[in-house]
Design an enzyme around this catalytic site. Structure first.
Site, short mmCIF file in Angstrom:
data_model
loop_
_atom_site.label_atom_id
_atom_site.label_comp_id
_atom_site.label_asym_id
_atom_site.label_seq_id
_atom_site.Cartn_x
_atom_site.Cartn_y
_atom_site.Cartn_z
N GLU A 1 48.52 12.46 7.28
CA GLU A 1 47.69 12.24 8.47
C GLU A 1 46.41 11.48 8.13
OE1 GLU A 1 46.14 11.94 12.00
OE2 GLU A 1 48.05 13.01 11.83
N SER B 1 50.83 8.53 15.57
CA SER B 1 51.62 9.07 14.46
C SER B 1 53.12 8.89 14.66
CB SER B 1 51.31 10.57 14.26
OG SER B 1 49.96 10.75 13.92
N HIS C 1 43.06 15.39 9.90
CA HIS C 1 42.97 14.82 11.25
C HIS C 1 41.52 14.90 11.73
CE1 HIS C 1 43.63 14.21 15.55
NE2 HIS C 1 44.86 13.83 15.28
N ASP D 1 49.96 7.67 8.03
CA ASP D 1 50.53 7.36 9.33
C ASP D 1 49.68 6.34 10.09
OD1 ASP D 1 48.39 9.06 9.89
OD2 ASP D 1 49.46 10.23 11.39
N HIS D 2 48.38 6.38 9.85
CA HIS D 2 47.45 5.38 10.41
C HIS D 2 46.10 5.62 9.76
CE1 HIS D 2 45.87 8.69 12.84
NE2 HIS D 2 47.08 8.89 13.32
#
Length: 623
Positions: free
Chosen positions: A281, A323, A436, A496-497
Site C-alpha cells: 500500500e 488500488s 495507507h 500499488d500507487h
C-alpha cells in the site's frame, strides 16, 4: 377622505408593497445564482492552485471567466424549478438546492485532493469503499473549505427578515418554462449544431468534445460536469461493440508496439518456480535506500536488492480504481478505465491474465486480500481476472486493526500457514494495508527516532508506517524461509500507487528544510523488485516503464511463451525493449519517445477503454 380616495390610497399602497416584495424575491434569487456561480470559482480556486489545499480566488476567476455564462446557465436550470412552487416553497426549495449543490462542490474538491480528478457518478455505487475510510477522508479537508457555506450566513438571515415577502405567491409555470428553456437552449446550442446539424466548425465545439473530467468541470462547473457524466454513464450501460475501424485500430496498435527483439538471458530465468507478489500500500520508490535522521527507512527491502532485479523507474498509472487498478494492471497488462473502477463496472471481463497463463503451466493461483471482498469489488474482479481462489478479510482473525484494516503484522502471520498448505507450483497475490494515508501508526510501533521538522510531521509519519511495513515484510519472508519455501519462490514487491506525494504533496512542500530526495523528479514512481533468494547477479534496470509493463515482464521471467501475451498486454517487457518511457494517467510522458511513438502510445488509454468495454478477448479474438 371619501371612499374613492381611500380605494386609490389602498391600491397605491398595495402596488408599493407588491413591488417591494417582488424586488426582495428577485434579490434573493439573484443572490442564489451569484453564490452558486461563485462556488464554481471557489472550486477552481483550489484546483488551479499549486496545491488543492490552498485557495486563490484570482486563479479560480481567471480559469472560469471564459465560461461564466455556462456556470450561470446551469445554476438557473436548477433554480428555475423554484417558480413551480408557491408560498414557503419559494424559499425552502432554492435553499435545499443550494445546500445540495454546495455538498457536490465540496465532495468534488475532497475527491480531487485525493485523486487529482473529479468523481464519476459510478463512484457513488462504490459505497463499500467507505468502510474504515473516515480518517483518510478527514485528512483531505482544510479550514478554508468553510468558504463554500459563507453564503448561508447571508441567505438565512435574509429569509428570516423578509420571509413575509414570499407569502401568498403563486406558482408561475410560464416563468419556469421561460427560465428553464432559455438556459437549456443556451447550453445545448453548440452540441445541437455539432450532433444534429453536422456543423463541426461551430465556435466553442472543443468544450463538448472534451473527455477529461477535470476540464469538463472547469468549462461547465461541477454541476454541468455531473449532468454530462450522468448522461455518458447512461450511454455506457448499453453493450459496447467495436466497429471494424476500431478493431483495426487495436490490431494496428499491437503491430506497431511490438519491437520484435531477440531473446536474452532473462527469458525463463525463474521458469517453474512459485510466484509470490506482495503489493504494498502506497509504497513509493523514493524511500528505497534512503535514511531519515541517519536511520534506514526500508532496511529489509534494501537487503533484498542484493538478490534482485530492481526497476526504480516504474511509474504509477492507476486511475479512479486506485488500488484495484493496480491489481488489474499487474495481472493483465491492461490499463484501467478512464471513469470509475474497472472492477466495479466490468468485473467479469475476459483477460489474457497472469493467473491464467501460469495456470496453463500447472500453477494454482490465489489472491489473498486483507480487505473485505466488497471493497473495490475485489472478490468479483479478481475471480474475473482468473484467480482460482480468493481469500479476504472474513478468513482472518481481525485481532489487530490499524487505520484502514488488518495490521500488516497480523495479516502476514496468518498468510504464512495459508501458503504452507498450497500445492506447488503456486502463484499467490498478497496485499498490505497499514502504509495507507494519513499514516497513523500506534506509538508503540514507531521505531524511527525522528527529530526536528520530521518528528510528528505527515512526511515523518509516512516514514514510520513504511518502516513498519518493511519490518513485517522481512519477518514474513523469514517465516517462509524457515518453512523451506523461499528457495523455490520468486517474490515480486511492488507499490500499488504512490502515497505521501500523491495525497499530501502540499505537506511535503511546506517543510522548511526539505532534503532533495523528498522532492525527486521521480516521485510518481513505485518500486518494482523481483527477488529470488538464490539469484546472485543483482541488477538495477534504469529503463522507464509503467505499472502496465509489470505483467509482461513477470511473464517473460516465469517462462511463459511470449506469443501468448505479446498481443494482449498493452504494456511491454521491460527486460526486452529499446524504449524507455511511461505515460501517466494525466497524459504526461515520462522518459523519451519519438514523435511517431508519442502519437501511437497516446492512444493506449482510449484503446484499453474500448477493449474492456467491448470484452475484446472474448468477442474479437480467436479462441
Amino acid at each position: 377622505m371619501n371612499l374613492t380616495n381611500l380605494k386609490v390610497s389602498i391600491i397605491e399602497k398595495l402596488k408599493v408593497q407588491l413591488t417591494r416584495n417582488t424586488i426582495l424575491r428577485i434579490v434573493f434569487y439573484l443572490l442564489l445564482v451569484i453564490s452558486i456561480t461563485l462556488k464554481g470559482i471557489y472550486f477552481q480556486g483550489f484546483v488551479g492552485s499549486k496545491t488543492p489545499y490552498n485557495f486563490s480566488f484570482g486563479t479560480g476567476y481567471s480559469s472560469v471567466s471564459p465560461f461564466m455564462n455556462y456556470y450561470i446557465a446551469f445554476a438557473v436550470v436548477f433554480l428555475s424549478f423554484t417558480l413551480l412552487f408557491k408560498g414557503k416553497g419559494k424559499w425552502i426549495f432554492p435553499l435545499i438546492i443550494n445546500a445540495v449543490l454546495t455538498f457536490l462542490f465540496v465532495l468534488d474538491l475532497w475527491y480531487f485532493r485525493g485523486f487529482q480528478t473529479v468523481p464519476s457518478v459510478i463512484v457513488a455505487t462504490q459505497t463499500a469503499n467507505l468502510d474504515n475510510m473516515s480518517g483518510s477522508i478527514l485528512s483531505l479537508t482544510t479550514k478554508l473549505d468553510f468558504i463554500f457555506v459563507i453564503d448561508f450566513l447571508v441567505l438565512i438571515p435574509y429569509i428570516i427578515v423578509f420571509r413575509k415577502s414570499f407569502k401568498k405567491v403563486k406558482s408561475n409555470f410560464k416563468g419556469f418554462a421561460a427560465a428553464f428553456l432559455i438556459s437549456i437552449i443556451y447550453i445545448g446550442y453548440v452540441p445541437f449544431n455539432i450532433n444534429v446539424l453536422g456543423n463541426k466548425d461551430v465556435k466553442n465545439s472543443y468544450l463538448f468534445s472534451n473527455y477529461d473530467a477535470t476540464n469538463t468541470a472547469r468549462y461547465f462547473s461541477s454541476i454541468g460536469y455531473h449532468l454530462f457524466d450522468v448522461y455518458n454513464t447512461y450511454k455506457d450501460l448499453k453493450p459496447y461493440k467495436l466497429t471494424a475501424d476500431e478493431q483495426k485500430e487495436v490490431k494496428d496498435f499491437y503491430a506497431k508496439k511490438n519491437e520484435n527483439l531477440p531473446d536474452n538471458s532473462y527469458k525463463g530465468l525463474f521458469n517453474g518456480k512459485n510466484l509470490l507478489i506482495i503489493q504494498v500500500e502506497s509504497l513509493e520508490n523514493f524511500v528505497i535506500g534512503q535514511k531519515a535522521d541517519g536511520q534506514e527507512i526500508t532496511p529489509n527491502l534494501n537487503k533484498l536488492l542484493n538478490n534482485s532485479i530492481y526497476f526504480p523507474h516504474v511509474f504509477e498509472q492507476v486511475n479512479e480504481g486506485t488500488s484495484s487498478d493496480s491489481d488489474l494492471m499487474v495481472n493483465t497488462g491492461m490499463l484501467p478505465l478512464r471513469k470509475g473502477s474497472t472492477f466495479f463496472r466490468y468485473p467479469n471481463r475476459d483477460y489474457i491474465s497472469l493467473p491464467k497463463l501460469l495456470g496453463e503451466k500447472g500453477y494454482e493461483s490465489t489472491a489473498i486480500h486483507p480487505d473485505k471482498g466488497s471493497f473495490w469489488n475485489y472478490a468479483d474482479g479478481l475471480k474475473g481476472i482468473g484467480f482460482n481462489n480468493f481469500i479476504d478479510y472474513y478468513s482472518f482473525n481481525p485481532d489487530e486493526v490499524i487505520g484502514l484494516g488488518l495490521s500488516d503484522e497480523t495479516y502476514f502471520k496468518q498468510v504464512v500457514p495459508m501458503i504452507k498448505k498450497m500445492k506447488q507450483p503456486f502463484y499467490t497475490f498478497t496485499v498490505t494495508l497499514t502504509n495507507h494515508g494519513p499514516f497513523e501508526l500506534p506509538d508503540k510501533y514507531k521505531e524511527l527516532n525522528l527529530t526536528g521538522e520530521l518528528k510528528d510531521s505527515l512526511l515523518g509519519n509516512s516514514f514510520q508506517t513504511v518502516h513498519y511495513t518493511d519490518k513485517q515484510i522481512g519477518m514474513f519472508l523469514n517465516e517462509l524461509d524457515k518453512n523451506g519455501l523461499l528457495d523455490n519462490t520468486v517474490v515480486v514487491i511492488e507499490g500499488d500507487h504512490t502515497g505521501v506525494h500523491k495525497y499530501y504533496n502540499d505537506k511535503v512542500n511546506e517543510m522548511k528544510n526539505p532534503e532533495n530526495w523528498w522532492l525527486d523528479n521521480n516521485i510518481s514512481s513505485v518500486p518494482y523488485i523481483v527477488y529470488q533468494k538464490n539469484y546472485n547477479n543483482p541488477v538495477k534496470i534504469d529503463t522507464y516503464g509503467g505499472q502496465v509493463d509489470m505483467m509482461p515482464t513477470i511473464s517473460y521471467l516465469m517462462g511463459v511463451d511470449e506469443s501468448k501475451y505479446i498481443n494482449s498486454a498493452l504494456g511491454r517487457n521491460l527486460l526486452k525493449t529499446n524504449k524507455s518511457f511511461a505515460y501517466l494517467t494525466n497524459g504526461t510522458l515520462r522518459g523519451t519517445l519519438s514523435k511517431e511513438d508519442q502519437d501511437l502510445y497516446k492512444q493506449v488509454f482510449d484503446i484499453s477503454d474500448k477493449m474492456i468495454k467491448s470484452d475484446y478477448f472474448k468477442n474479437y479474438t480467436d479462441k
